[in-house]
Design an enzyme around this catalytic site. Structure first.
Site, PDB file in Angstrom:
ATOM      1  N   ARG A  54     -41.649  18.170   0.794  1.00 54.78           N
ATOM      2  CA  ARG A  54     -41.256  16.807   0.456  1.00 54.78           C
ATOM      3  C   ARG A  54     -41.755  15.898   1.581  1.00 54.78           C
ATOM      4  O   ARG A  54     -42.323  16.364   2.548  1.00 54.78           O
ATOM      5  CB  ARG A  54     -39.751  16.676   0.191  1.00 54.78           C
ATOM      6  N   GLY A  55     -41.507  14.588   1.416  1.00 54.15           N
ATOM      7  CA  GLY A  55     -42.099  13.628   2.342  1.00 54.15           C
ATOM      8  C   GLY A  55     -43.434  13.184   1.757  1.00 54.15           C
ATOM      9  O   GLY A  55     -44.244  14.027   1.344  1.00 54.15           O
ATOM     10  N   ALA A  56     -43.660  11.870   1.723  1.00 54.10           N
ATOM     11  CA  ALA A  56     -44.797  11.342   0.961  1.00 54.10           C
ATOM     12  C   ALA A  56     -46.153  11.973   1.330  1.00 54.10           C
ATOM     13  O   ALA A  56     -46.874  12.452   0.443  1.00 54.10           O
ATOM     14  CB  ALA A  56     -44.835   9.820   1.105  1.00 54.10           C
ATOM     15  N   ARG A  91     -43.112  13.870  -8.847  1.00 53.23           N
ATOM     16  CA  ARG A  91     -42.209  12.908  -8.189  1.00 53.23           C
ATOM     17  C   ARG A  91     -42.835  11.512  -8.311  1.00 53.23           C
ATOM     18  O   ARG A  91     -44.004  11.322  -7.966  1.00 53.23           O
ATOM     19  CB  ARG A  91     -41.961  13.288  -6.723  1.00 53.23           C
ATOM     20  N   GLN A 201     -31.580  15.138   4.564  1.00 48.82           N
ATOM     21  CA  GLN A 201     -32.843  15.437   5.256  1.00 48.82           C
ATOM     22  C   GLN A 201     -32.768  15.104   6.744  1.00 48.82           C
ATOM     23  O   GLN A 201     -33.477  15.699   7.552  1.00 48.82           O
ATOM     24  CB  GLN A 201     -34.007  14.653   4.624  1.00 48.82           C
ATOM     25  N   ASP A 242     -42.365   5.774   1.343  1.00 46.79           N
ATOM     26  CA  ASP A 242     -43.053   6.455   0.238  1.00 46.79           C
ATOM     27  C   ASP A 242     -44.057   5.557  -0.480  1.00 46.79           C
ATOM     28  O   ASP A 242     -44.937   6.044  -1.182  1.00 46.79           O
ATOM     29  CB  ASP A 242     -42.038   6.982  -0.772  1.00 46.79           C
ATOM     30  N   ASN A 252     -38.296   3.413   0.621  1.00 50.10           N
ATOM     31  CA  ASN A 252     -38.001   4.610   1.434  1.00 50.10           C
ATOM     32  C   ASN A 252     -36.678   5.194   0.944  1.00 50.10           C
ATOM     33  O   ASN A 252     -36.025   4.640   0.034  1.00 50.10           O
ATOM     34  CB  ASN A 252     -37.947   4.258   2.923  1.00 50.10           C
ATOM     35  N   LYS A 253     -36.286   6.282   1.555  1.00 48.37           N
ATOM     36  CA  LYS A 253     -35.080   7.011   1.152  1.00 48.37           C
ATOM     37  C   LYS A 253     -33.882   6.077   0.973  1.00 48.37           C
ATOM     38  O   LYS A 253     -33.693   5.144   1.754  1.00 48.37           O
ATOM     39  CB  LYS A 253     -34.789   8.075   2.213  1.00 48.37           C
TER      40      LYS A 253
HETATM   41  O1  MRU Z   1     -37.062  12.669  -0.900  1.00 51.58           O
HETATM   42  P1  MRU Z   1     -37.910  12.948   0.303  1.00 51.58           P
HETATM   43  O2  MRU Z   1     -37.282  13.893   1.269  1.00 51.58           O
HETATM   44  O3  MRU Z   1     -39.308  13.342  -0.086  1.00 51.58           O
HETATM   45  O4  MRU Z   1     -38.001  11.539   1.024  1.00 51.58           O
HETATM   46  C1  MRU Z   1     -38.736  11.400   2.190  1.00 51.58           C
HETATM   47  C2  MRU Z   1     -38.660  10.045   2.765  1.00 51.58           C
HETATM   48  O5  MRU Z   1     -37.952   9.190   2.289  1.00 51.58           O
HETATM   49  C3  MRU Z   1     -39.549   9.758   3.928  1.00 51.58           C
HETATM   50  O6  MRU Z   1     -38.989   8.780   4.758  1.00 51.58           O
HETATM   51  C4  MRU Z   1     -40.906   9.246   3.421  1.00 51.58           C
HETATM   52  O7  MRU Z   1     -41.440  10.113   2.464  1.00 51.58           O
HETATM   53  C5  MRU Z   1     -41.871   9.077   4.512  1.00 51.58           C
HETATM   54  S1  MRU Z   1     -42.444  10.633   5.084  1.00 51.58           S
HETATM   55  C6  MRU Z   1     -43.479  10.457   6.386  1.00 51.58           C
END
Ligand code: MRU
Length: 362
Positions: A54-56, A91, A201, A242, A252-253
């Protein structure tokens, strides 16, 4: 980055059979370092959707390897179209996913089906190498923001939300890259790590990787951030993203927006770190144009952790019949963002600054 002295990336080609792909199963962290072997495009799609990765930026890299696995099995046009459709539907919020798939298509489409397997692996590896280098540059450009607050050996307190560290990318991370650079430069940096409900996370991944690197940190409940800012205990906020619109709105999250509001109210700088692959040049209004992922309510009603007897347990924390909603991201309007930390340098969160910094893409 290193885990207990061993260098890791979050995704790599398995040297023992040169075509399968290894990932760290992030749903098992921080309790176990489980290295999973991925051998099919479908398995990679599942790993993205179920958030083993996970993470963009890492979602983009994983999708690129997903295409490579598909091309190894069947290099036809139909197989390429199918892989892009399946991986692209995993996603919806992280634009890096579509960015990586479009890049893979652009390289593969002109080739004959026999040549696509090898070319796809090479392109996926290139995406990974570039991501690591890009994020290191984000660290280099973000370092002075931390250094400026740490004059005369003063401790610098940075607040971050979710995980935008090396686990969210191929290496280095985005929001955490300047923190690693500052720590390695001898600056006394301390990170307030928001736990980041519902999937935690921050508590499970950010705390894990900061701890492995030896960076001082304290995990806080998500709701503690505003209070710490009011008390003057936060020097700056750095988060990842993201998707950024061409006007500087930031997805973002979930919960990021509230921290941006609190930061504005308390005069705390609010920086967003991103590789340019996270900019969506086709949209200008984050609130109406960025698709927000809705995830299962069970992520809200249930929590997983290590029980006192050492076993891993999943428990319900909500009454059995109470429904739960789970929007996974929110949008912070550009007016609340102090600036963007990119691989090319610091940039205003606005259309003019972005288009000047990334002229060719804009
Ligand atoms: O749902 P996730 O864990 O994929 O969300 C991740 C985030 O919100 C991060 O802050 C974002 O992807 C940036 S990652 C460098």
């Amino acid at each position: 980055m290193k885990i207990d002295g061993t260098r890791f990336r979050t995704i790599w080609v398995d040297e023992t059979d040169s075509w399968s792909v290894r990932i760290i199963d992030q749903t098992k962290l921080p309790w176990a370092l489980d290295l999973v072997r991925i051998t099919t495009m479908e398995a990679m799609a599942h790993a993205i959707k179920a958030m083993l990765v996970r993470g963009a930026p890492l979602i983009g890299a994983a999708a690129a390897y997903g295409v490579a696995l598909a091309m190894r099995a069947d290099g036809t046009d139909a197989s390429l179209r199918h892989a892009v459709a399946v991986l692209g539907a995993t996603r919806p919020t992280a634009i890096n996913l579509l960015w990586a798939l479009q890049r893979m298509e652009a390289v593969l489409k002109p080739l004959g089906s026999q040549a696509r397997g090898e070319a796809a692996y090479q392109e996926a590896a290139k995406i990974c190498d570039e991501d690591a280098a890009t994020n290191e540059m984000i660290g280099t450009h973000g370092l002075p923001l931390i250094a400026a607050k740490g004059k005369h050996g003063r401790r610098v307190n940075v607040l971050t939300h979710c995980n935008a560290g090396w686990l969210a990318t191929v290496d280095w991370g985005t929001a955490l890259a300047p923190i690693y650079k500052a720590h390695d430069a001898g600056i006394d940096v301390h990170v307030w790590v928001e736990e980041t409900r519902p999937r935690n996370q921050g508590a499970s991944l950010t705390a894990y990787e900061l701890g492995k690197h030896g960076v001082a940190h304290t995990v806080i409940a998500d709701n503690a951030g505003g209070h710490l800012m009011q008390r003057g205990d936060v020097d700056l906020v750095i988060v990842g993203t993201d998707r950024v619109t061409r006007t500087g709105d930031v997805a973002n999250k979930i919960g990021t927006y509230l921290k941006a509001l609190a930061a504005k109210d308390n005069g705390v700088p609010f920086w967003v770190a991103l590789p340019s692959s996270t900019i969506d040049w086709t949209i200008s209004d984050g609130l109406s144009d960025i698709p927000i992922e809705e995830r299962a309510g069970t992520e809200v009603t249930m929590m997983t952790g290590r029980a006192l007897d050492g076993s891993i347990a999943t428990v319900r924390i909500v009454p059995k019949d109470s429904p739960a909603a789970n929007p996974a991201f929110d949008v912070t309007p550009a007016r609340l963002v102090s600036g963007l930390i990119t691989e090319r340098g610091l940039c205003g969160a606005d259309a003019v600054a972005l288009s000047q910094m990334f002229r060719e893409a804009a």
